[in-house]
Write a protein that holds these residues in place. Sequence first.
Motif, PDB file in Angstrom:
ATOM      1  N   MET A 231      10.809   5.547  -7.890  1.00 27.70           N
ATOM      2  CA  MET A 231      10.031   6.118  -6.795  1.00 27.70           C
ATOM      3  C   MET A 231      10.930   6.525  -5.627  1.00 27.70           C
ATOM      4  O   MET A 231      10.726   7.576  -5.009  1.00 27.70           O
ATOM      5  CB  MET A 231       8.971   5.112  -6.344  1.00 27.70           C
ATOM      6  CG  MET A 231       7.908   4.830  -7.399  1.00 27.70           C
ATOM      7  SD  MET A 231       6.808   3.462  -6.972  1.00 27.70           S
ATOM      8  CE  MET A 231       5.967   4.151  -5.545  1.00 27.70           C
ATOM      9  N   ARG A 232      11.944   5.706  -5.336  1.00 29.16           N
ATOM     10  CA  ARG A 232      12.862   6.029  -4.243  1.00 29.16           C
ATOM     11  C   ARG A 232      13.629   7.319  -4.545  1.00 29.16           C
ATOM     12  O   ARG A 232      13.873   8.134  -3.655  1.00 29.16           O
ATOM     13  CB  ARG A 232      13.856   4.887  -4.015  1.00 29.16           C
ATOM     14  CG  ARG A 232      13.353   3.774  -3.136  1.00 29.16           C
ATOM     15  CD  ARG A 232      14.508   3.040  -2.448  1.00 29.16           C
ATOM     16  NE  ARG A 232      15.545   2.628  -3.383  1.00 29.16           N
ATOM     17  CZ  ARG A 232      15.629   1.418  -3.926  1.00 29.16           C
ATOM     18  NH1 ARG A 232      14.727   0.488  -3.621  1.00 29.16           N
ATOM     19  NH2 ARG A 232      16.609   1.122  -4.764  1.00 29.16           N
ATOM     20  N   TRP A 234      12.664   9.902  -6.253  1.00 33.10           N
ATOM     21  CA  TRP A 234      11.806  11.059  -6.003  1.00 33.10           C
ATOM     22  C   TRP A 234      11.613  11.290  -4.513  1.00 33.10           C
ATOM     23  O   TRP A 234      11.730  12.422  -4.032  1.00 33.10           O
ATOM     24  CB  TRP A 234      10.452  10.876  -6.685  1.00 33.10           C
ATOM     25  CG  TRP A 234      10.470  11.311  -8.123  1.00 33.10           C
ATOM     26  CD1 TRP A 234      10.689  10.532  -9.213  1.00 33.10           C
ATOM     27  CD2 TRP A 234      10.320  12.650  -8.611  1.00 33.10           C
ATOM     28  NE1 TRP A 234      10.674  11.297 -10.364  1.00 33.10           N
ATOM     29  CE2 TRP A 234      10.439  12.595 -10.023  1.00 33.10           C
ATOM     30  CE3 TRP A 234      10.081  13.874  -8.000  1.00 33.10           C
ATOM     31  CZ2 TRP A 234      10.338  13.727 -10.825  1.00 33.10           C
ATOM     32  CZ3 TRP A 234       9.969  15.008  -8.802  1.00 33.10           C
ATOM     33  CH2 TRP A 234      10.095  14.931 -10.201  1.00 33.10           C
ATOM     34  N   GLN A 235      11.344  10.246  -3.780  1.00 36.05           N
ATOM     35  CA  GLN A 235      11.040  10.412  -2.352  1.00 36.05           C
ATOM     36  C   GLN A 235      12.268  10.804  -1.544  1.00 36.05           C
ATOM     37  O   GLN A 235      12.148  11.439  -0.499  1.00 36.05           O
ATOM     38  CB  GLN A 235      10.411   9.128  -1.811  1.00 36.05           C
ATOM     39  CG  GLN A 235       9.065   8.858  -2.446  1.00 36.05           C
ATOM     40  CD  GLN A 235       8.342   7.652  -1.903  1.00 36.05           C
ATOM     41  OE1 GLN A 235       7.114   7.599  -1.965  1.00 36.05           O
ATOM     42  NE2 GLN A 235       9.049   6.670  -1.383  1.00 36.05           N
ATOM     43  N   GLY A 280       9.303  18.266  -0.358  1.00 34.97           N
ATOM     44  CA  GLY A 280       9.465  16.821  -0.480  1.00 34.97           C
ATOM     45  C   GLY A 280       8.443  16.234  -1.424  1.00 34.97           C
ATOM     46  O   GLY A 280       7.493  16.909  -1.855  1.00 34.97           O
ATOM     47  N   TYR A 281       8.628  14.956  -1.750  1.00 36.35           N
ATOM     48  CA  TYR A 281       7.732  14.259  -2.663  1.00 36.35           C
ATOM     49  C   TYR A 281       7.389  12.882  -2.106  1.00 36.35           C
ATOM     50  O   TYR A 281       8.200  12.246  -1.430  1.00 36.35           O
ATOM     51  CB  TYR A 281       8.388  14.088  -4.043  1.00 36.35           C
ATOM     52  CG  TYR A 281       8.776  15.378  -4.719  1.00 36.35           C
ATOM     53  CD1 TYR A 281       7.841  16.122  -5.428  1.00 36.35           C
ATOM     54  CD2 TYR A 281      10.085  15.852  -4.641  1.00 36.35           C
ATOM     55  CE1 TYR A 281       8.198  17.306  -6.059  1.00 36.35           C
ATOM     56  CE2 TYR A 281      10.449  17.029  -5.271  1.00 36.35           C
ATOM     57  CZ  TYR A 281       9.507  17.754  -5.972  1.00 36.35           C
ATOM     58  OH  TYR A 281       9.868  18.925  -6.595  1.00 36.35           O
ATOM     59  N   ARG A 282       6.198  12.425  -2.411  1.00 38.07           N
ATOM     60  CA  ARG A 282       5.800  11.048  -2.158  1.00 38.07           C
ATOM     61  C   ARG A 282       5.272  10.466  -3.466  1.00 38.07           C
ATOM     62  O   ARG A 282       4.634  11.165  -4.245  1.00 38.07           O
ATOM     63  CB  ARG A 282       4.724  10.968  -1.070  1.00 38.07           C
ATOM     64  CG  ARG A 282       5.263  11.224   0.328  1.00 38.07           C
ATOM     65  CD  ARG A 282       4.195  11.073   1.378  1.00 38.07           C
ATOM     66  NE  ARG A 282       4.727  11.308   2.721  1.00 38.07           N
ATOM     67  CZ  ARG A 282       3.977  11.416   3.811  1.00 38.07           C
ATOM     68  NH1 ARG A 282       2.660  11.299   3.715  1.00 38.07           N
ATOM     69  NH2 ARG A 282       4.537  11.629   4.983  1.00 38.07           N
ATOM     70  N   ALA A 283       5.522   9.178  -3.672  1.00 38.27           N
ATOM     71  CA  ALA A 283       5.178   8.542  -4.943  1.00 38.27           C
ATOM     72  C   ALA A 283       4.276   7.337  -4.716  1.00 38.27           C
ATOM     73  O   ALA A 283       4.479   6.569  -3.772  1.00 38.27           O
ATOM     74  CB  ALA A 283       6.447   8.112  -5.670  1.00 38.27           C
ATOM     75  N   VAL A 296       2.780  11.397  -8.247  1.00 41.04           N
ATOM     76  CA  VAL A 296       3.670  12.057  -7.293  1.00 41.04           C
ATOM     77  C   VAL A 296       2.918  13.179  -6.577  1.00 41.04           C
ATOM     78  O   VAL A 296       2.267  14.017  -7.210  1.00 41.04           O
ATOM     79  CB  VAL A 296       4.929  12.603  -7.994  1.00 41.04           C
ATOM     80  CG1 VAL A 296       5.706  13.543  -7.073  1.00 41.04           C
ATOM     81  CG2 VAL A 296       5.821  11.457  -8.446  1.00 41.04           C
ATOM     82  N   TYR A 297       3.032  13.163  -5.255  1.00 41.03           N
ATOM     83  CA  TYR A 297       2.465  14.204  -4.397  1.00 41.03           C
ATOM     84  C   TYR A 297       3.597  15.086  -3.903  1.00 41.03           C
ATOM     85  O   TYR A 297       4.677  14.595  -3.553  1.00 41.03           O
ATOM     86  CB  TYR A 297       1.729  13.584  -3.213  1.00 41.03           C
ATOM     87  CG  TYR A 297       0.489  12.809  -3.606  1.00 41.03           C
ATOM     88  CD1 TYR A 297      -0.778  13.392  -3.516  1.00 41.03           C
ATOM     89  CD2 TYR A 297       0.578  11.503  -4.080  1.00 41.03           C
ATOM     90  CE1 TYR A 297      -1.918  12.689  -3.882  1.00 41.03           C
ATOM     91  CE2 TYR A 297      -0.549  10.785  -4.455  1.00 41.03           C
ATOM     92  CZ  TYR A 297      -1.795  11.385  -4.352  1.00 41.03           C
ATOM     93  OH  TYR A 297      -2.915  10.686  -4.713  1.00 41.03           O
ATOM     94  N   TRP A 306       0.454  17.351   1.599  1.00 41.88           N
ATOM     95  CA  TRP A 306       0.851  16.572   0.423  1.00 41.88           C
ATOM     96  C   TRP A 306      -0.283  16.629  -0.602  1.00 41.88           C
ATOM     97  O   TRP A 306      -1.338  16.075  -0.386  1.00 41.88           O
ATOM     98  CB  TRP A 306       1.108  15.116   0.802  1.00 41.88           C
ATOM     99  CG  TRP A 306       2.268  14.922   1.743  1.00 41.88           C
ATOM    100  CD1 TRP A 306       2.212  14.817   3.091  1.00 41.88           C
ATOM    101  CD2 TRP A 306       3.638  14.830   1.397  1.00 41.88           C
ATOM    102  NE1 TRP A 306       3.467  14.653   3.619  1.00 41.88           N
ATOM    103  CE2 TRP A 306       4.371  14.654   2.590  1.00 41.88           C
ATOM    104  CE3 TRP A 306       4.338  14.865   0.180  1.00 41.88           C
ATOM    105  CZ2 TRP A 306       5.757  14.524   2.602  1.00 41.88           C
ATOM    106  CZ3 TRP A 306       5.725  14.737   0.206  1.00 41.88           C
ATOM    107  CH2 TRP A 306       6.418  14.566   1.401  1.00 41.88           C
TER     108      TRP A 306
END
Length: 344
Positions: A231-232, A234-235, A280-283, A296-297, A306
Amino acid sequence: MTDAGGVSEPLGRPGQPILDRLAFERLTAAHRREIKLHCYRMMGSLHEADDLVQDTFLRAWRARSQFDGRGSLRGWLYTIATNSCLNAIKARSSAYRIIQQPERPPSNGPATGGPAAELTWLQPYPDAELPDLADDRPGPEARYEAREAVQLAFLAAIQLLPPRQRAALLLCDVLGWSAVETAQLLGGSTASINSALQRARATLGERYPQGRPSQRSRPDQQEALLLERYMRAWQAANLDGLIELLKEDAIYHMPPWREWYRGREAIRAFFETVWGNFAGYRAVATKANGQPAVGVYALSRQDRVWRSHSLHVIEPAEGTIASLAIYVPPLGPTLFAGFGLPPA
């Protein structure tokens, strides 16, 4: 028919009043999740499983007066569900769902074919909908443990079986029914069931040379750390960090695109072509098929919102990722609701 997986309270016996709806729902509620999982294994689709479990319990309600109480409620429900699934498979254009096109070789470089809308793709299954795997004890004749039989790779393998072979294998090797009981459900002789099982097992043997999928232990600290690092990566938009988590021979699928990739370098080469498409991405962590998963957003460069982008199902192996299935748009965002994830 006896119940290979345990004893259930009967609906009633001859001469007793037919159950009212409240009593019927109370008796059948305990079996809803396992029947839904059975429908998912047969169909390879969460959405179809939702429809078929509803159809199963509706059919059972309408036919409740035909249940004589000499068998088990659980076995009766499996009979209705399996036949409903077989009928539904006959009615649709494809008998199976895939996560990879059979005989298609791995790709290199960018994906150029576009989403393959004409193919039916195997969908992931949210752990929140699974029965308690710790208590899901199959019968003594089962060949697969509960945790093996929900893995995405196992579901992909059995989806390639003809529907009758698939049903026989699930009933006998996953649920632990005997060939005699399975023949009573599916029709035909015990010999025909044993023959179907032999062919199904031979097909799976080609996928699993050791005879079964890799056994996964319960989630542990190592798996939790792997998920956190994934996750890190990706973010932080850290492609190097993401590739480091993969086994050298890792496999990457991305339904609904046809292309799939094998090996760190091939997977890196593909991601380099798409990594900068968003700002960017948030997980968000979740669970699918008894495996760690991530929603993933992605942040658009145009509207700065997002939005749900992709659902990732991870197959861990000794602190690394052996296989990665990322359900990308347009399929990916449609799966978020089933996992309790918001669209944005």
